[in-house]
Design a protein around this motif. Structure first.
Motif, PDB file in Angstrom:
ATOM      1  N   ASN A  20       0.856  -1.184   0.000  1.00  0.00           N
ATOM      2  CA  ASN A  20       0.000   0.000   0.000  1.00  0.00           C
ATOM      3  C   ASN A  20       0.890   1.231   0.000  1.00  0.00           C
ATOM      4  O   ASN A  20       1.873   1.279   0.736  1.00  0.00           O
ATOM      5  N   LYS A  21       0.539   2.227  -0.791  1.00  0.00           N
ATOM      6  CA  LYS A  21       1.352   3.440  -0.859  1.00  0.00           C
ATOM      7  C   LYS A  21       1.284   4.231   0.436  1.00  0.00           C
ATOM      8  O   LYS A  21       2.267   4.816   0.867  1.00  0.00           O
ATOM      9  N   ILE A  22       0.133   4.258   1.047  1.00  0.00           N
ATOM     10  CA  ILE A  22      -0.066   5.014   2.285  1.00  0.00           C
ATOM     11  C   ILE A  22      -0.545   4.057   3.366  1.00  0.00           C
ATOM     12  O   ILE A  22      -1.445   3.252   3.134  1.00  0.00           O
ATOM     13  N   HIS A  23       0.047   4.155   4.547  1.00  0.00           N
ATOM     14  CA  HIS A  23      -0.370   3.303   5.663  1.00  0.00           C
ATOM     15  C   HIS A  23      -1.797   3.688   6.050  1.00  0.00           C
ATOM     16  O   HIS A  23      -2.085   4.865   6.304  1.00  0.00           O
ATOM     17  N   PRO A  24      -2.712   2.722   6.122  1.00  0.00           N
ATOM     18  CA  PRO A  24      -4.121   3.057   6.400  1.00  0.00           C
ATOM     19  C   PRO A  24      -4.368   3.626   7.797  1.00  0.00           C
ATOM     20  O   PRO A  24      -5.398   4.247   8.026  1.00  0.00           O
ATOM     21  N   LEU A  25      -3.445   3.435   8.714  1.00  0.00           N
ATOM     22  CA  LEU A  25      -3.636   3.948  10.079  1.00  0.00           C
ATOM     23  C   LEU A  25      -2.768   5.166  10.362  1.00  0.00           C
ATOM     24  O   LEU A  25      -2.631   5.568  11.516  1.00  0.00           O
ATOM     25  N   LYS A  26      -2.224   5.745   9.343  1.00  0.00           N
ATOM     26  CA  LYS A  26      -1.270   6.844   9.485  1.00  0.00           C
ATOM     27  C   LYS A  26      -1.738   7.877  10.516  1.00  0.00           C
ATOM     28  O   LYS A  26      -2.832   8.408  10.430  1.00  0.00           O
ATOM     29  N   GLY A  27      -0.866   8.123  11.486  1.00  0.00           N
ATOM     30  CA  GLY A  27      -1.136   9.131  12.500  1.00  0.00           C
ATOM     31  C   GLY A  27      -2.070   8.691  13.618  1.00  0.00           C
ATOM     32  O   GLY A  27      -2.357   9.470  14.518  1.00  0.00           O
ATOM     33  N   ALA A  60      -1.984 -13.797  17.096  1.00  0.00           N
ATOM     34  CA  ALA A  60      -2.484 -14.052  15.742  1.00  0.00           C
ATOM     35  C   ALA A  60      -1.843 -13.136  14.717  1.00  0.00           C
ATOM     36  O   ALA A  60      -1.266 -12.098  15.056  1.00  0.00           O
ATOM     37  N   ASP A  61      -1.999 -13.536  13.457  1.00  0.00           N
ATOM     38  CA  ASP A  61      -1.748 -12.676  12.309  1.00  0.00           C
ATOM     39  C   ASP A  61      -3.096 -12.444  11.643  1.00  0.00           C
ATOM     40  O   ASP A  61      -3.853 -13.396  11.413  1.00  0.00           O
ATOM     41  N   ILE A  62      -3.387 -11.190  11.329  1.00  0.00           N
ATOM     42  CA  ILE A  62      -4.640 -10.823  10.686  1.00  0.00           C
ATOM     43  C   ILE A  62      -4.300 -10.056   9.405  1.00  0.00           C
ATOM     44  O   ILE A  62      -3.707  -8.981   9.460  1.00  0.00           O
ATOM     45  N   TYR A  63      -4.654 -10.648   8.267  1.00  0.00           N
ATOM     46  CA  TYR A  63      -4.396 -10.048   6.960  1.00  0.00           C
ATOM     47  C   TYR A  63      -5.657  -9.338   6.487  1.00  0.00           C
ATOM     48  O   TYR A  63      -6.731  -9.933   6.466  1.00  0.00           O
ATOM     49  N   ILE A  64      -5.508  -8.075   6.104  1.00  0.00           N
ATOM     50  CA  ILE A  64      -6.654  -7.280   5.658  1.00  0.00           C
ATOM     51  C   ILE A  64      -6.342  -6.689   4.290  1.00  0.00           C
ATOM     52  O   ILE A  64      -5.329  -6.004   4.110  1.00  0.00           O
ATOM     53  N   SER A  65      -7.239  -6.957   3.333  1.00  0.00           N
ATOM     54  CA  SER A  65      -7.101  -6.381   1.999  1.00  0.00           C
ATOM     55  C   SER A  65      -7.688  -4.969   1.990  1.00  0.00           C
ATOM     56  O   SER A  65      -8.907  -4.791   2.117  1.00  0.00           O
ATOM     57  N   ILE A  66      -6.813  -3.998   1.833  1.00  0.00           N
ATOM     58  CA  ILE A  66      -7.264  -2.609   1.773  1.00  0.00           C
ATOM     59  C   ILE A  66      -8.096  -2.376   0.514  1.00  0.00           C
ATOM     60  O   ILE A  66      -9.059  -1.603   0.529  1.00  0.00           O
ATOM     61  N   ASP A  67      -7.776  -3.078  -0.579  1.00  0.00           N
ATOM     62  CA  ASP A  67      -8.574  -2.963  -1.807  1.00  0.00           C
ATOM     63  C   ASP A  67     -10.028  -3.355  -1.554  1.00  0.00           C
ATOM     64  O   ASP A  67     -10.961  -2.648  -1.950  1.00  0.00           O
ATOM     65  N   THR A  68     -10.227  -4.502  -0.904  1.00  0.00           N
ATOM     66  CA  THR A  68     -11.588  -4.984  -0.646  1.00  0.00           C
ATOM     67  C   THR A  68     -12.296  -4.100   0.379  1.00  0.00           C
ATOM     68  O   THR A  68     -13.490  -3.821   0.238  1.00  0.00           O
ATOM     69  N   VAL A  69     -11.577  -3.655   1.393  1.00  0.00           N
ATOM     70  CA  VAL A  69     -12.182  -2.742   2.370  1.00  0.00           C
ATOM     71  C   VAL A  69     -12.674  -1.483   1.661  1.00  0.00           C
ATOM     72  O   VAL A  69     -13.804  -1.034   1.885  1.00  0.00           O
ATOM     73  N   ARG A  70     -11.841  -0.937   0.780  1.00  0.00           N
ATOM     74  CA  ARG A  70     -12.221   0.280   0.058  1.00  0.00           C
ATOM     75  C   ARG A  70     -13.444   0.043  -0.841  1.00  0.00           C
ATOM     76  O   ARG A  70     -14.391   0.834  -0.825  1.00  0.00           O
ATOM     77  N   SER A  71     -13.473  -1.065  -1.572  1.00  0.00           N
ATOM     78  CA  SER A  71     -14.620  -1.330  -2.453  1.00  0.00           C
ATOM     79  C   SER A  71     -15.883  -1.635  -1.652  1.00  0.00           C
ATOM     80  O   SER A  71     -16.977  -1.224  -2.037  1.00  0.00           O
ATOM     81  N   ASN A  72     -15.744  -2.330  -0.515  1.00  0.00           N
ATOM     82  CA  ASN A  72     -16.911  -2.577   0.339  1.00  0.00           C
ATOM     83  C   ASN A  72     -17.443  -1.282   0.935  1.00  0.00           C
ATOM     84  O   ASN A  72     -18.663  -1.100   1.050  1.00  0.00           O
ATOM     85  N   ALA A  73     -16.558  -0.382   1.318  1.00  0.00           N
ATOM     86  CA  ALA A  73     -16.997   0.907   1.856  1.00  0.00           C
ATOM     87  C   ALA A  73     -17.834   1.652   0.820  1.00  0.00           C
ATOM     88  O   ALA A  73     -18.893   2.202   1.147  1.00  0.00           O
TER      89      ALA A  73
END
Length: 146
Positions: A11-18, A81-94
């Protein structure tokens, strides 16, 4: 010591930035409310192809998904645990559900955590309960009372 680590893959930008500290506090509050304790959780934010590769290689599933959770702890309510999250799918679901990206991401993060805490979503009843729990977690985030 409770350890929560956020990784940003592809991902170009960290989704939790700041907001990393806020997210850690929120996740610890949810866990404590449910009687759990975080040992070590890694959230890996990635793209659809990365999650699809994991889904194929480890779960023998050939489809995209928003989240994959791998629990490692043998102790009930001691979460590792390890939790993998697809930012692409999160964005399209939003977009599909007319939700903000942040709220959808929070819902998905809470979903993974709730699975670790013993909640399931296989039956209709379990899915409804999971959704109510996710909604409560998103409300907690928005209230900032943690």
């Amino acid at each position: 010591m409770q350890k929560i680590v956020f990784h940003n893959e592809r991902n170009k930008i960290h989704p939790l930035k700041g907001k990393i500290k806020k997210y850690k506090n929120w996740l610890m509050a949810i866990t404590a409310e449910e009687g759990g304790e975080i040992d070590e959780i890694h959230f890996i934010f990635c793209d659809d192809d990365y999650v699809l590769e994991i889904n194929r290689n480890f779960l023998n599933h050939d489809y995209f998904t928003d989240i994959i959770t791998f629990p490692y702890s043998q102790e009930k309510n001691k979460l590792k645990a390890d939790i993998y999250i697809s930012i692409d799918t999160v964005r399209s679901n939003a977009e599909e559900y007319n939700e903000s990206f942040e709220n959808e991401l929070n819902r998905v993060m809470a979903h993974g955590l709730l699975h670790l805490l013993g909640y399931n979503d296989k039956s209709e009843f379990e899915s409804e309960l999971m959704r109510k729990m996710e909604d409560g977690c998103v409300l907690l985030w928005n209230s900032e009372n943690y």
